[in-house]
Structures are given as C-alpha cells and as structure tokens.
Design an enzyme around this catalytic site. Structure first.
Site, PDB file in Angstrom:
ATOM      1  N   GLU A 157      -8.248  -5.235   5.364  1.00  0.00           N
ATOM      2  CA  GLU A 157      -8.156  -4.934   3.932  1.00  0.00           C
ATOM      3  C   GLU A 157      -7.005  -5.682   3.273  1.00  0.00           C
ATOM      4  O   GLU A 157      -7.091  -6.094   2.126  1.00  0.00           O
ATOM      5  CB  GLU A 157      -7.995  -3.421   3.729  1.00  0.00           C
TER       6      GLU A 157
ATOM      7  N   HIS B 227     -12.947   3.086   0.441  1.00  0.00           N
ATOM      8  CA  HIS B 227     -12.972   2.065   1.500  1.00  0.00           C
ATOM      9  C   HIS B 227     -13.676   0.783   1.035  1.00  0.00           C
ATOM     10  O   HIS B 227     -14.172   0.007   1.851  1.00  0.00           O
ATOM     11  CB  HIS B 227     -13.727   2.560   2.757  1.00  0.00           C
TER      12      HIS B 227
ATOM     13  N   ARG C 165      -2.863  -2.035  -3.214  1.00  0.00           N
ATOM     14  CA  ARG C 165      -4.028  -1.178  -3.017  1.00  0.00           C
ATOM     15  C   ARG C 165      -3.889  -0.005  -3.980  1.00  0.00           C
ATOM     16  O   ARG C 165      -2.862   0.668  -4.006  1.00  0.00           O
ATOM     17  CB  ARG C 165      -4.052  -0.654  -1.593  1.00  0.00           C
TER      18      ARG C 165
ATOM     19  N   ASN D 230       0.874  -1.177   0.000  1.00  0.00           N
ATOM     20  CA  ASN D 230       0.000   0.000   0.000  1.00  0.00           C
ATOM     21  C   ASN D 230       0.911   1.228   0.000  1.00  0.00           C
ATOM     22  O   ASN D 230       1.461   1.611   1.028  1.00  0.00           O
ATOM     23  CB  ASN D 230      -0.871  -0.052   1.261  1.00  0.00           C
TER      24      ASN D 230
ATOM     25  N   ARG E 140     -11.198  15.596   8.384  1.00  0.00           N
ATOM     26  CA  ARG E 140     -11.976  16.014   7.208  1.00  0.00           C
ATOM     27  C   ARG E 140     -13.387  16.368   7.639  1.00  0.00           C
ATOM     28  O   ARG E 140     -13.958  15.717   8.517  1.00  0.00           O
ATOM     29  CB  ARG E 140     -12.062  14.887   6.173  1.00  0.00           C
TER      30      ARG E 140
END
Ligand code: ADP
Length: 400
Positions: A384, A179, A90, A10, A240
């Site tokens: 993940e 996601h 990813r 990743n 965020r």
C-alpha cells in the site's frame, strides 16, 4: 538525492508508520513506525535500506515530535525536506467526496474533516500527520490517498443498505468499503503478471491481514466489496466479527444490556478469530494450535475459510469470466493451509490448486498457485505504501 523521493505517512491514534520511497523502485529507502504515542513508553523503530533496525524511546512524544525526529534522522542520511517531491498520506474515509487521491489544500482538509463523521476514530488522527507537515514544511506538496476511493465505482445496488432510504440521503449511511489501496495495488500487479491491461481484467481479491476484506473487480474497477459503512462488515477478521444478524445486536443491547461502548469493544476487539478460538487473533498461532489438535482454533480457521469462500462464490456472479482470484495481506500471502481450505470450497467454480505451488506461495510461478488450465489463483504481495507513493508522485507531476 534524486528528486523523486516520497515520504509516506500513515497516522493512527497512537502510532505513526512512515516510509521513504522512490516510486520507480521497488524497495523503500526507509521504513519505520512510532508506537504508543502519547505514553511514557512511546518508541520509534526504523530501518534504512542496507542497515540494521534502529530503536529508540521517545517518551510522551506526539505525532508532531515524531515528525521532528524523523526529519532529524533523514537529515543524518542526507535527506532534507527539499529533497522530497512530496508527502503521501493514508486517509481512511473519503466518503462520496473523494473518488480518487487528492492534492491536499485547505479545502481538501475541510472535506476530510467533513468525512470524519463517518470515521470519527480515523480521519481526525490521519489529519494530525497532514497538519503537522503543513505547519513545519508549508512548501511541501501533500497528497491524500483514501482507503475508500477505489470502491466509489460500486453500483448503487451494491452499496445501498436495505434501510429507509432517508438514512442514506440525510446521513450518508451506505456501504463504502476499505483496503482500497491494497485491492487496487494487487489488481494492477496481477494484471502485469498476466500480461494484460488492468481495464481488461476481472478479479476477486482477498486482502487478509488483521482486518480482512474481499473485492470484486470488473474491468479493473471495484464493483463490490465486503466491508461496509465501517470496516466491521463482511469477512471474519482477527478480532472483528464481520457479518452478523443485526437482530443479535439488538438482543445484546435489549436483553443482555450491553452499552454502545461495550458493544463496540465486543464486536471490534473480542470477536473474530480471537472470539471463537478464545486464544489468539493471530492466524499463524491458530494454525500451529490447530495442528496440535486445539479444537476451537480449528473451528475459528474453518469459519474464517468458509465465510471467505462464500463471499468469493458470491462475487463470482459479479465478475465472471474471471481472470484470477488473488490472495494478499499477511494471511493471504503466507498461510498456505488457509488458501488450501478456501480453494477446496471453490472447486465447483473450476478451482484446482497446485499444492506444491501453494506451499511455495506462488513464488516460482509468477504468483500462480493453481493447476494449468484451471481458474487462476494467485498470491500477490500487497504494497500500500508504494501505491500511495506512486499516486503522490503522479498527482504532483500532473499538478505542475
Ligand atoms: P495488518 O492488517 O496489521 O497489516 P498483516 O497483513 O501483517 O496485518 O497480517 C497479519 C496476519 O497475518 C496475522 O494473523 C498473522 O498471523 C498472519 N501471518 C503472517 N505470517 C504468517 C504465516 N507465515 N503463516 C500464517 N499466518 C501468517
């Protein structure tokens, strides 16, 4: 070594996370991260199964050098490139091109580059890892697993912004969602725990980490999700803002003279839990402060929970009859008080939380934290990397 080992990478702009996983086993053989790449403080942390954490500096290393070091460490543990079945990456944005994971070849690399116009901060750095492996080990199979592809099943009415349609037609401006690997993984796991086939399951999943998103999953596929063209839309996150009045953004630029860079920094890095609390983007810290009577920490948590509950209630329309609401990610898996506050709002939907199971994080009840005969609420740890490893192995086997 077995022939089923998958290296999962990743790549971020200044970091590279890695894991070596046998997709048919739960625990990874190796996990680690290289951080602050490109700087004098660059360093490398990793842990082999059954061993202590290892740390080492790698000043000014880039992604390529980290990969060299990683393969050196692997060699010392008896694993070489020939022992790997493949490498799974990813990749953040697959646009409308990738509805599924893909075996990487020249054409796929070009398509990922194409999608970079929608994710200029992410796709180019994801490609750094892909290109470094291709250069060093040209015979190693590589697979791209996209954050967006799980949400390519969204219906048009869920993904189209109410903007002039030309912006979608000409520039691809629509909701994509992110996601995806996490939502897909926990939906699969929840279906297993319920003893049902995923295709027969309707879920709402809430991935609550530093970034947060919810997904409405009907018949095993995503039919709505809270992130949009970018990961900025939707829920309140660590730093965020999530959903805003677009008029507020106009106000910031026209009246308060924010430049695009300042605006991006404000909305991505200075908002959310951090912006409201003025102390931290970290939920664990905010819960501690709130317990001590810190009012803005409490307000930040309250906004976070209310906004999530509203989103879940909205998704109820798209998914009922619902098999479960799933909490995952660092906050979803660990923050019992957050789950309790969200579920208190959801009582009108038939939610009734078992407080004791909630405080045990559902660990002794197959993930379930709701009372018997009420709407299922589950805590399902995400993984993940394991999903990326499984996709990588499955695609490589299918391709042979
Ligand atoms: P990332 O999106 O970076 O993978 P994580 O999934 O690790 O993030 O989630 C990080 C968030 O989880 C942080 O807000 C952190 O405070 C929160 N978290 C982790 N453990 C706990 C805990 N025990 N209680 C409350 N919040 C927690």
């Amino acid at each position: 070594m077995t022939g089923k080992l998958i290296l999962v990478l990743n790549s971020g702009s200044s970091s590279l996370k890695f894991a070596i996983i046998d997709p048919e086993q739960d625990a990874p053989l190796l996990t680690g991260i290289a951080e602050r790449l490109g700087s004098a403080e660059a360093n490398f942390r990793m842990r082999w199964r059954h061993e202590e954490d290892k740390r080492q500096p790698c000043p000014n290393a880039d992604h390529g050098r980290v990969i060299d070091q990683l393969f050196q460490h692997m060699h010392e543990h008896g694993i070489d490139a020939k022992d790997l079945t493949g490498v799974g990456h990813r990749v953040v944005h697959g646009g409308e091109t990738f509805r599924d994971s893909a075996i990487i070849d020249e054409q796929v690399i070009a398509q990922i580059e194409q999608c970079a116009k929608l994710a200029p901060l992410h796709n180019p750095v994801n490609l750094l890892g892909i290109k470094a492996i291709a250069q060093k080990f040209p015979n190693l199979n590589q697979v791209a697993v996209f954050d967006t592809s799980f949400h390519q099943t969204l219906p048009e009415y869920a993904y189209t912004y109410a903007l002039p349609y030309e912006l979608y037609r000409e520039h691809g401006l629509r909701r994509y969602g992110f996601h995806g690997s996490s939502h897909r993984f926990v939906a699969g796991r929840a279906a297993d725990l319920l003893g049902k086939s995923l295709n027969d399951c309707n879920f709402i999943s809430a991935h609550l980490g530093n970034g947060c998103s919810a997904a409405a999953i009907k018949g095993g596929v995503s039919v709505d999700t809270s992130m949009g063209l970018t990961p900025l839309e939707g829920l309140v996150m660590g730093s965020r803002c999530g959903d805003l009045d677009p008029g507020l953004v106009l106000h910031l630029t026209q009246t308060l003279n924010y430049t695009p860079d300042q605006l991006s920094h404000l909305l991505n890095k200075e908002s959310g839990l951090l912006g409201v609390s003025e102390v931290s983007n970290d939920m664990r810290e905010l819960l501690r402060l709130s317990d001590e009577g810190h009012q803005q920490a409490t307000l930040a948590i309250d906004i976070f929970c209310y906004r999530l509950a509203k989103t879940i209630a909205g998704y109820y329309l798209a998914t009922a009859p619902l098999d479960a609401i799933i909490f995952t990610g660092g906050i979803g898996e660990n923050a019992a008080p957050v789950r309790a506050k969200v579920c208190a709002w959801l009582k009108p939907l038939g939610v009734d939380m078992d407080d004791e199971a909630n405080h045990r994080h559902g660990e002794e009840s197959q993930g379930r934290i709701s009372k018997d005969d009420t709407l299922n609420i589950m805590v399902v740890p995400t993984n993940e990397e394991l999903l990326i490893a499984r996709d990588t192995l499955a695609l490589i086997r299918r391709n042979k």
